[in-house]
Scaffold this motif. Structure first.
Motif, PDB file in Angstrom:
ATOM      1  N   ARG A   1      -9.287   6.390  -5.468  1.00  0.00           N
ATOM      2  CA  ARG A   1      -8.574   5.219  -4.934  1.00  0.00           C
ATOM      3  C   ARG A   1      -9.457   3.983  -4.780  1.00  0.00           C
ATOM      4  O   ARG A   1      -8.985   2.929  -4.355  1.00  0.00           O
ATOM      5  CB  ARG A   1      -7.913   5.558  -3.586  1.00  0.00           C
ATOM      6  CG  ARG A   1      -6.916   6.689  -3.612  1.00  0.00           C
ATOM      7  CD  ARG A   1      -5.886   6.557  -4.756  1.00  0.00           C
ATOM      8  NE  ARG A   1      -5.134   5.336  -4.795  1.00  0.00           N
ATOM      9  CZ  ARG A   1      -3.954   5.152  -4.207  1.00  0.00           C
ATOM     10  NH1 ARG A   1      -3.396   6.133  -3.534  1.00  0.00           N
ATOM     11  NH2 ARG A   1      -3.316   3.996  -4.299  1.00  0.00           N
TER      12      ARG A   1
ATOM     13  N   LEU B   1      -3.026   5.217   0.690  1.00  0.00           N
ATOM     14  CA  LEU B   1      -3.893   4.092   1.067  1.00  0.00           C
ATOM     15  C   LEU B   1      -3.809   3.828   2.570  1.00  0.00           C
ATOM     16  O   LEU B   1      -4.827   3.571   3.232  1.00  0.00           O
ATOM     17  CB  LEU B   1      -3.509   2.824   0.288  1.00  0.00           C
ATOM     18  CG  LEU B   1      -3.912   2.781  -1.197  1.00  0.00           C
ATOM     19  CD1 LEU B   1      -3.467   1.452  -1.833  1.00  0.00           C
ATOM     20  CD2 LEU B   1      -5.418   2.970  -1.390  1.00  0.00           C
TER      21      LEU B   1
ATOM     22  N   PRO C   1       0.834  -1.192   0.000  1.00  0.00           N
ATOM     23  CA  PRO C   1       0.000   0.000   0.000  1.00  0.00           C
ATOM     24  C   PRO C   1       0.874   1.249   0.000  1.00  0.00           C
ATOM     25  O   PRO C   1       1.907   1.281   0.661  1.00  0.00           O
ATOM     26  CB  PRO C   1      -0.771  -0.108   1.317  1.00  0.00           C
ATOM     27  CG  PRO C   1       0.110  -0.920   2.212  1.00  0.00           C
ATOM     28  CD  PRO C   1       0.868  -1.861   1.322  1.00  0.00           C
TER      29      PRO C   1
END
Lengths: 403, 403
Positions: free
Chosen positions: A368, A273, A269
């Motif tokens: 995202r 994130l 990540p």
């Protein structure tokens, strides 16, 4: 011994009940219901007890030109008058001692079942009773027969008193819910470990299904997203390097649902994130703070809302909490935001030890993708306990797909 | 893209149908039906096409105080007027192109779904139509709303025309049924090989469930006997050395049921067991002899009956044959002996290529237990083909249980 030669018999002393009989009687009295004719699989299971669900019709109902329709007839304050109308094959279960109801009647089809229930009600002399049914789970032809055959009866809906009866879980039920929750999360982590960039959402869901079943669960569903798409259906969409993935799955153990959401990422990540998931985590944990017996349901929303309002993505974050058990959304009913409009509202009522809550924070991020955590939290006398509480961070994918 | 911002649109040119539209129109006309409001999962799947079943509610219906209720509105001869009322989450499926219906409407609960269907029917100006519903699969509250909102409409049952539409299977459906049948039998043989004396019936069924799921099937049920007992429920009964065992299981692939029964024995079968199974086999094979397109359904019974009558155990043998597909008992309806009373009788009608039959011979032997073979046979132009036709003899158990 041929089961067909058996004769079911009824009457006699009051049987021991697998549920809180006085509570049910009180709920019926408050609703003005004299006799229940229960038809939904979840409430039949609850009232028969022992996590009973007739194995032959556990998954489907249709047969021939009609269907399986179990009917449990319960007279307020008179368990000794109870009768169960089931499929003839359920006599196998009766032979195994699964039924506390003094009378078992065999019937085929929705009309056959209702005819048998009507006959029982007549035999008890309750033709003029107020009869509670579950109208969303009673076929139209069966209800018509009931009204036609018992014109003096008053037919009312009993969904809410029956839901109320199930709101506080027994230790046995909590055990089932704990096990279901833990195994759903274990299955998710196992599925994530077996997949990586190149796998499709449908392939990952199929792996999850097998992992849940191999742990003794019945797989119910999986909502899944990959990358920036907000489409949560299993499909041929490919999980790509760097993609976040949300996996929201329900699996049941003996009918009790484990329903959680965890996140995965193909690779590592990035910082954004990590931040987004931390934002969700803060809300999820704030929601738990006030939980204990006696606290108000609304306190959960107040506590989560305080964090949510100051969150960077507060304008698109979605928070919800609702009761769960045999049904994925049931009492306590804490929020209008729950998918099915709830006529009642338990937000102003005190939580009770043994209530089980599903707590969810969702961030449908336009850039995202879909980021969400859903937890299962049981109310205890002095706080709470979370079932299946592992895997809450970014779970890394396993090896890339072979293809 | 957030699904909630999407707007479903309708109207326009006639869409391509995944089923035989003219046939459905003819069946509706014969039954005097103008508009269908289809609500059962099997018929919704059939009419949506592509083996569609909304994944979230594939196994359960209940949510909150109501339920999932998909409704497909089809106007005779006017596919361009069709609408599908689904759960809001089904918009994910719409985005994936799963729906041919020009209009998709989102609704929660049985009343929400019916309100949307009523609105659609009003918009089409069909308030006075004869509306066909599936009364055994339409909740009482939804039907009441339909009658109340459209008082000029005539509501009739459409179960039989819809069943008739499904009677002859397409090559795609036959492929699903073949695969389901083969995998159910493979799973049975795998489960038998993993168990032996000392295993319980419940343990063997749990293995079978996992074997079916690992082959991509949805496990439906297993009826199982061991030794001399005629009780077919999974239980703690132990399989003992020398015991025969019947395993009758249903598992579906994309909704299409494989439903077969095979025999096992813990150890070696003795001469009597061999003879009893041979007796059943002779009847099963005699039943196949007349099968071909154009033969009468009743010919199957005549051929099997001839052997049965001279069979040593003819007095207790039970023979039955019935159609199968999305439902385990459906058209062609060949016999009154089928569990759900059938108002129609196809025994005097010619079989058609593509019809699929389940053929079963059962011997509930008072001294040797429950012995049964059930096969799946598809009618072809010049004969028949059996799906999953292996494992028809006495399958030997694997190693004894560890315990």
């Amino acid at each position: 011994m041929d089961a067909r030669d058996e004769k079911a018999t009824g009457g006699g002393a009051a049987p021991a009940l697998p549920f809180d009989g006085p509570h049910l009687d009180a709920l019926m009295e408050r609703a003005g219901i004299d006799v229940l004719v229960v038809s939904s699989k979840h409430n039949v299971q609850y009232l028969v007890g022992g996590a009973y669900r007739f194995f032959f019709f556990s998954h489907f109902d249709a047969i021939g030109l009609s269907r399986y329709l179990p009917l449990l007839v319960y007279v307020r304050g008179k368990p000794e008058d109870a009768a169960y109308v089931g499929n003839p094959m359920e006599n196998y279960e009766r032979e195994l001692g699964k039924f506390w109801m003094p009378e078992f009647v065999r019937a085929w089809g929705s009309l056959g079942s209702m005819a048998a229930a009507v006959e029982r009600i007549r035999k008890l002399g309750r033709e003029g009773a107020t009869i509670g049914v579950e109208r969303a789970f009673l076929p139209a032809d069966a209800e018509e027969l009931l009204r036609k055959e018992l014109p003096a009866a008053r037919i009312v809906d009993a969904t809410i008193p029956l839901e109320r009866l199930r709101a506080v879980k027994t230790p046995e039920e909590l055990g089932y819910l704990r096990l279901a929750s833990e195994r759903v999360v274990e299955s998710m982590l196992a599925a994530i470990a077996q997949h990586g960039p190149g796998s499709t959402k449908a392939e990952i869901v199929e792996t999850l299904r097998r992992e849940e079943v191999s742990r003794g669960l019945t797989f119910e569903y999986c909502l899944i997203t990959a990358g920036t798409s907000l489409n949560r259906a299993p499909s041929d969409q490919v999980w790509r390097e760097g993609d976040p993935m949300s996996i929201d799955s329900g699996g049941n153990y003996k009918g009790y649902i484990g329903d959680l959401c965890r996140m995965a990422v193909a690779g590592e990540p990035d910082a954004e994130l990590e931040d987004l998931l931390a934002e969700i985590e803060a809300i999820q944990m704030a929601a738990r703070v006030p939980i204990r017996a006696g606290a108000l349901g609304g306190d959960i929303f107040a506590s989560a809302g305080e964090v949510l309002r100051t969150s960077p993505n507060g304008n698109i974050l979605d928070f919800v909490a609702h009761g769960m058990g045999l049904i994925s959304h049931e009492a306590p009913r804490l929020t209008d935001a729950a998918p099915v409009p709830y006529p009642g509202d338990d937000a102003g009522q005190p939580l009770q030890a043994g209530m089980v809550l599903s707590i969810e924070t969702t961030l449908p991020h336009p850039r995202r993708g879909y980021i969400k955590i859903e937890d299962t939290v049981v109310v205890t006398e002095d706080g709470w306990e979370a079932f299946g509480d592992g895997g809450r961070g970014w779970n890394r994918s396993g090896a890339a797909a072979k293809a």
